[in-house]
Design an enzyme around this catalytic site. Structure first.
Site, PDB file in Angstrom:
ATOM      1  NE  ARG A 165      -3.703  -2.380   0.112  1.00  0.00           N
ATOM      2  CZ  ARG A 165      -3.423  -3.510  -0.525  1.00  0.00           C
ATOM      3  NH1 ARG A 165      -2.342  -3.602  -1.292  1.00  0.00           N
ATOM      4  NH2 ARG A 165      -4.203  -4.559  -0.430  1.00  0.00           N
ATOM      5  CB  SER A 214      -9.375  -1.399   3.921  1.00  0.00           C
ATOM      6  OG  SER A 214      -9.993  -2.523   3.337  1.00  0.00           O
ATOM      7  CD  GLU A 284      -5.665  -0.089   2.910  1.00  0.00           C
ATOM      8  OE1 GLU A 284      -6.228  -0.252   1.820  1.00  0.00           O
ATOM      9  OE2 GLU A 284      -5.401  -1.023   3.681  1.00  0.00           O
TER      10      GLU A 284
END
Length: 309
Positions: A165, A214, A284
Site C-alpha cells: 500500500r 479499508s 490505510e
C-alpha cells in the site's frame, strides 16, 4: 494565465468523497486534458500545495478544508484502450470497474481484482492498490505523471519501489495514465471471477454505507479486522461515526458524522487494539486538510487564474 478546464474557489469536497464529510478545497481544478494540467502546474506558485482526488473512496477530508489546489481528473482521463492481446492503456481517472470490464471484453485476464477496489487508476498506482491476492505491482508496466513543476514523465514499475500500500512517487506528482499487463483468458472465465469477487464483497463489506473502504493496513501476520474485533470495537460509536458491525475494518458515517468524529473514532480503535494486542495499526485511509478552518482560506493563486468553464 488562463486555464481551459474548470477552476473553482472554496469548492465543497464532501459531495465528492465517500464519507460525505469534510470542508472545502481552497481551489478545485478540473483540467481539460493533460496539457492543461501541465501548463497549470508549470505556472502555479511552487509554494502552493497540490494533491489529486480520485473517487474519494479511501479518504478523510478534515473539516477545516484543504489548502492549495485539489486536482480532480474527469472524463478526459477516464479512457481505457487495448494496446495488444494482453495490455491496456488506462487513464488515471478510469475506475477499477471500467478497467476490469474492458479487460474482460478484450480477453485479458489477471485484472479482475481491480473490480473490487473502489477508486481510480491514479489512486491504485499511487497506493499499490490490491485485493484478493493481487496488487497493482503485479500488473503495472509503467505510469505517466505530471510533476509538480508541470513536467511530464514516464515512470517504469521499478522506479515506484512498491511496498504494501505504498509507492515512492515523486512528491507532488499526479498520475495521469498507466499501462497494465495481464494474460490471455476467456471473457466467460474473467466474468466468473469478477462475479465471485463482487459476491464476496457484497457479503462481507458495508457497501451501502457512507464509508471509506479499508481503514487500517493489515499488519504483518495479522488481519486488521480481527484485531479490531478482538479489542471489542465492533459497533463502537463516537458521535455519528461507527465501526461497522459487518466488517470491523470499515468506519461508517451513520448520517451526521463530522470528519473529526470519524478520525477520532479511528484513533480510539488504534488505542484499544494497541492495549489489547500490542499491535500498532497503521491508517490505510488517507487523511488530508486542516482540522480547523485556515486563516489562509481563499487566498489568491496569483494573477491570471480565473474560474473558466
Amino acid at each position: 494565465m488562463g486555464v481551459r478546464g474548470k477552476l473553482t474557489p472554496d469548492a465543497p469536497l464532501a459531495p465528492l468523497v465517500w464519507f460525505k464529510t469534510g470542508g472545502a478545497a481552497e481551489w478545485l481544478f478540473e483540467p481539460k486534458d493533460a496539457e492543461d494540467l501541465a501548463q497549470f502546474l508549470s505556472d502555479l506558485d511552487p509554494q502552493v500545495p497540490v494533491m489529486a482526488l480520485g473517487l474519494g473512496s479511501n479518504l478523510i477530508v478534515r473539516d477545516g478544508g484543504v489548502p492549495g489546489v485539489v486536482v480532480r481528473l474527469g472524463k478526459a482521463f477516464a479512457k481505457v484502450e487495448r494496446i495488444d492481446d494482453v495490455t491496456l492503456a488506462c487513464g488515471a481517472g478510469a475506475s477499477g470497474i471500467l478497467v476490469s470490464s474492458t479487460a474482460r471484453d478484450t480477453g485479458i485476464g489477471g485484472l479482475e481484482f481491480l473490480r473490487s477496489i473502489p477508486g481510480t487508476v491514479g489512486g491504485f498506482v499511487r497506493m499499490n492498490g490490491g485485493a484478493y491476492g493481487r496488487e497493482v505491482k503485479d500488473i503495472l508496466i509503467d505510469c505517466e505523471v505530471v510533476l509538480r513543476d508541470g513536467t511530464r514523465q514516464i515512470l517504469p514499475l521499478a522506479d515506484l519501489h512498491y511496498t504494501y500500500r505504498h509507492s515512492e512517487l515523486p512528491e507532488g506528482a499526479i498520475v495521469i495514465a498507466a499501462t497494465f499487463r495481464g494474460h490471455p483468458d476467456a471473457p466467460e472465465a474473467i466474468q466468473a471471477e469478477m462475479d465471485r469477487i463482487a459476491a464476496s464483497r457484497e457479503a462481507s463489506q458495508p457497501l451501502r454505507s457512507k464509508t471509506g473502504g479499508s481503514t487500517f493496513k493489515n499488519p504483518e501476520g495479522h488481519k486488521a479486522w480481527a484485531l479490531v474485533d478482538a479489542a471489542g470495537c465492533r459497533g463502537l460509536m463516537l458521535g455519528g461515526a461507527q465501526v461497522s458491525e459487518k466488517h470491523t475494518n470499515f468506519l461508517i458515517n451513520t448520517g451526521a458524522a463530522t470528519s473529526a468524529e470519524i478520525e477520532a473514532l479511528g484513533e480510539e480503535v488504534r488505542a484499544r487494539v494497541l492495549a489489547q494486542s500490542g499491535v500498532a495499526l497503521e491508517w490505510e485511509i488517507q487523511r488530508i486538510g486542516n482540522s480547523e478552518p485556515s486563516p489562509l482560506q481563499g487566498r489568491g493563486l496569483g494573477e491570471g487564474h480565473g474560474a473558466n468553464g
